[in-house]
Write a protein that holds these residues in place. Sequence first.
Motif, PDB file in Angstrom:
ATOM      1  N   ASN A   1       0.844  -1.193   0.000  1.00  0.00           N
ATOM      2  CA  ASN A   1       0.000   0.000   0.000  1.00  0.00           C
ATOM      3  C   ASN A   1       0.877   1.240   0.000  1.00  0.00           C
ATOM      4  OD1 ASN A   1      -2.656  -1.208   0.231  1.00  0.00           O
ATOM      5  ND2 ASN A   1      -2.063  -1.815   2.295  1.00  0.00           N
ATOM      6  N   VAL A   2       0.704   2.085  -1.005  1.00  0.00           N
ATOM      7  CA  VAL A   2       1.416   3.358  -1.077  1.00  0.00           C
ATOM      8  C   VAL A   2       0.395   4.465  -0.906  1.00  0.00           C
ATOM      9  CG1 VAL A   2       2.963   4.835  -2.411  1.00  0.00           C
ATOM     10  CG2 VAL A   2       3.054   2.351  -2.708  1.00  0.00           C
ATOM     11  N   VAL A   3       0.617   5.320   0.080  1.00  0.00           N
ATOM     12  CA  VAL A   3      -0.304   6.421   0.359  1.00  0.00           C
ATOM     13  C   VAL A   3       0.394   7.742   0.047  1.00  0.00           C
ATOM     14  CG1 VAL A   3      -1.626   7.635   2.142  1.00  0.00           C
ATOM     15  CG2 VAL A   3      -1.599   5.134   2.090  1.00  0.00           C
ATOM     16  N   VAL A   4      -0.285   8.594  -0.698  1.00  0.00           N
ATOM     17  CA  VAL A   4       0.225   9.925  -1.049  1.00  0.00           C
ATOM     18  C   VAL A   4      -0.654  10.972  -0.386  1.00  0.00           C
ATOM     19  CG1 VAL A   4       0.818  11.509  -2.925  1.00  0.00           C
ATOM     20  CG2 VAL A   4       0.995   9.032  -3.289  1.00  0.00           C
TER      21      VAL A   4
ATOM     22  N   ASN B   1      -0.784  -5.958  -8.152  1.00  0.00           N
ATOM     23  CA  ASN B   1      -1.072  -6.361  -6.774  1.00  0.00           C
ATOM     24  C   ASN B   1      -0.936  -5.211  -5.791  1.00  0.00           C
ATOM     25  OD1 ASN B   1      -1.478  -9.114  -7.405  1.00  0.00           O
ATOM     26  ND2 ASN B   1       0.727  -9.427  -7.505  1.00  0.00           N
ATOM     27  N   ASP B   2      -0.283  -4.126  -6.225  1.00  0.00           N
ATOM     28  CA  ASP B   2      -0.021  -3.001  -5.334  1.00  0.00           C
ATOM     29  C   ASP B   2      -1.144  -1.974  -5.424  1.00  0.00           C
ATOM     30  OD1 ASP B   2       2.508  -4.054  -4.519  1.00  0.00           O
ATOM     31  OD2 ASP B   2       3.316  -3.413  -6.454  1.00  0.00           O
ATOM     32  N   ASN B   3      -1.288  -1.226  -4.355  1.00  0.00           N
ATOM     33  CA  ASN B   3      -2.390  -0.270  -4.264  1.00  0.00           C
ATOM     34  C   ASN B   3      -1.859   1.134  -3.987  1.00  0.00           C
ATOM     35  OD1 ASN B   3      -5.387   0.164  -4.049  1.00  0.00           O
ATOM     36  ND2 ASN B   3      -4.754   0.964  -2.059  1.00  0.00           N
ATOM     37  N   VAL B   4      -2.397   2.121  -4.696  1.00  0.00           N
ATOM     38  CA  VAL B   4      -2.023   3.528  -4.508  1.00  0.00           C
ATOM     39  C   VAL B   4      -3.250   4.297  -4.035  1.00  0.00           C
ATOM     40  CG1 VAL B   4      -1.121   5.620  -5.583  1.00  0.00           C
ATOM     41  CG2 VAL B   4      -0.258   3.378  -6.312  1.00  0.00           C
ATOM     42  N   THR B   5      -3.095   5.064  -2.962  1.00  0.00           N
ATOM     43  CA  THR B   5      -4.182   5.874  -2.421  1.00  0.00           C
ATOM     44  C   THR B   5      -3.720   7.318  -2.300  1.00  0.00           C
ATOM     45  OG1 THR B   5      -5.025   4.005  -1.129  1.00  0.00           O
ATOM     46  CG2 THR B   5      -5.759   6.205  -0.478  1.00  0.00           C
ATOM     47  N   VAL B   6      -4.524   8.231  -2.773  1.00  0.00           N
ATOM     48  CA  VAL B   6      -4.247   9.667  -2.613  1.00  0.00           C
ATOM     49  C   VAL B   6      -5.235  10.232  -1.598  1.00  0.00           C
ATOM     50  CG1 VAL B   6      -4.242  11.933  -3.716  1.00  0.00           C
ATOM     51  CG2 VAL B   6      -3.308   9.957  -4.932  1.00  0.00           C
ATOM     52  N   VAL B   7      -4.692  10.919  -0.599  1.00  0.00           N
ATOM     53  CA  VAL B   7      -5.505  11.574   0.428  1.00  0.00           C
ATOM     54  C   VAL B   7      -5.278  13.072   0.302  1.00  0.00           C
ATOM     55  CG1 VAL B   7      -5.981  11.781   2.898  1.00  0.00           C
ATOM     56  CG2 VAL B   7      -5.224   9.581   1.946  1.00  0.00           C
TER      57      VAL B   7
END
Length: 486
Positions: free
Chosen positions: A5-8, A29-35
């Motif tokens: 999980n990569v969070v920006v 398989n990897d996940n990117v989330t922008v907050v």
Amino acid sequence: MRMSNVVVLGAGVSGHTAALHLPRMLSKNDNVTVVTPNSNWNWIPSNIWVGVGTMPQSKVLFPLAPVYKKKGIDFVQAKATEIWPNGGEGVESGFIEAESTLPSQAGAKVRIPYDFLINATGPRLRFEATPGLGPDGGETVSVCTADHATHAAKELEALIVQARAGKKQVAVVGTGHGTCTCEGAAFEYVFNVDDRLRKAGVRDMVRLVFLTNEAQLGDFGVDGMTFVDRGFETSSELWTASLFRERNVEAIVGTAVEKIKDGVITYETLDGEKHRLSFDFAMLLPPFGGVPLKAFDSDGTEITARMFAPSGFMKVDADYSPKPHEEWRAEDWPKTYEAPGFPNVFAVGIAFAPPHQISRPRTTPNGTLIAPAPPRTGMPSGVMGKAVAETIAKRIKDPKAAAVSASMANMGAACVASAGTGMTKGSAAAMTMMPVVPDYVKYPTGRDIKDTRGDIGLSGHWVKLMLHYLFIYKAKAKPFWFLIPE
């Protein structure tokens, strides 16, 4: 393979750039989330044109959600408030806590775990640093956001109405505090105001003043530039001063605004003298600070001071040891943007804490600091964002992989500062520098003079306009967007 999980945090130039590149570099398989607290993306350089009424706000904004949906990026419209880099309270991995900014869920808290975190939260606009500064409760306007710029255009139009009615006016543009950054934006705006007044036929009715914390014109918070013009070495001070004379814009340098009250700006100059300047319209930029983020260890102990500088910007791999200006070196500046002790946490763009100013800081006889803060926007922000995305992609495959370097002391930058619009009568100052942070050990002038240039004219306006559409195309992740350089 385990999903990462990569969070920006943040969707400005740095955060949005990193977020768009990450899915290209990672596995499915990897996940990117922008907050981010904002629903729209804003191409901030063109706020200058919005702020004088030559471009509508709709041309500099677009909604983020459709872009992230198209790229398979999770989008959380929320304001990050806490970072728990070692996990805690039942969560094993690092996580962030955020408060929703959706109207239907305002204030609702959410926790988002991460394996890698990119802090690209950008600046907190510190209007409160100067009494009377800013459009919300103050007496001045701003172009820092699209809404601010739209408001500024309306106030400028009101000044034009007064000038047409035969009333002499005073317009002031510049910095609203001794430690402001983004002097280039103020430079752009003052000449776009000049252009707008000329086209409205009222330039002779308006005294136009540029009020800046730069000790010399052309400093731009980067200690100025030396380049070759027509075969001769010249300085950005001489180059920009000629434009001020040509356009009859009055420049007052080395200033720290103390307060704004009842249409009067009180400011101090480097000699310690206090001055008052009455105005009818004023666009003064605020100083920047880090957004209010707190950090906690797994047991709940607050570690904010460990991860963040007093300014609120996140500490990274820079040399923060206090030293006099004479001992500043290019190698003081960060290369990888890793948070010390946390190789999976990064801060890019305005969010990272610089080790010191680039320009020489100065103090008045009264003890007032007048020191332009280092610019960390535009092209360098995009380069940092992409570099950190590459580092994360490498470390997901190999945790011991070396980080990609993107030091501002080795990085070049191009800046195109508008000085008026129009396909046949527009103008812009086009500048390149290599590197951004001068290296006086390596180069006699601090920069490679072959790659540090300045030019002004109509072609610069065409380039500025082209960049507007190119970067909005890129930010919308249109076909082959990744071929457009940062």
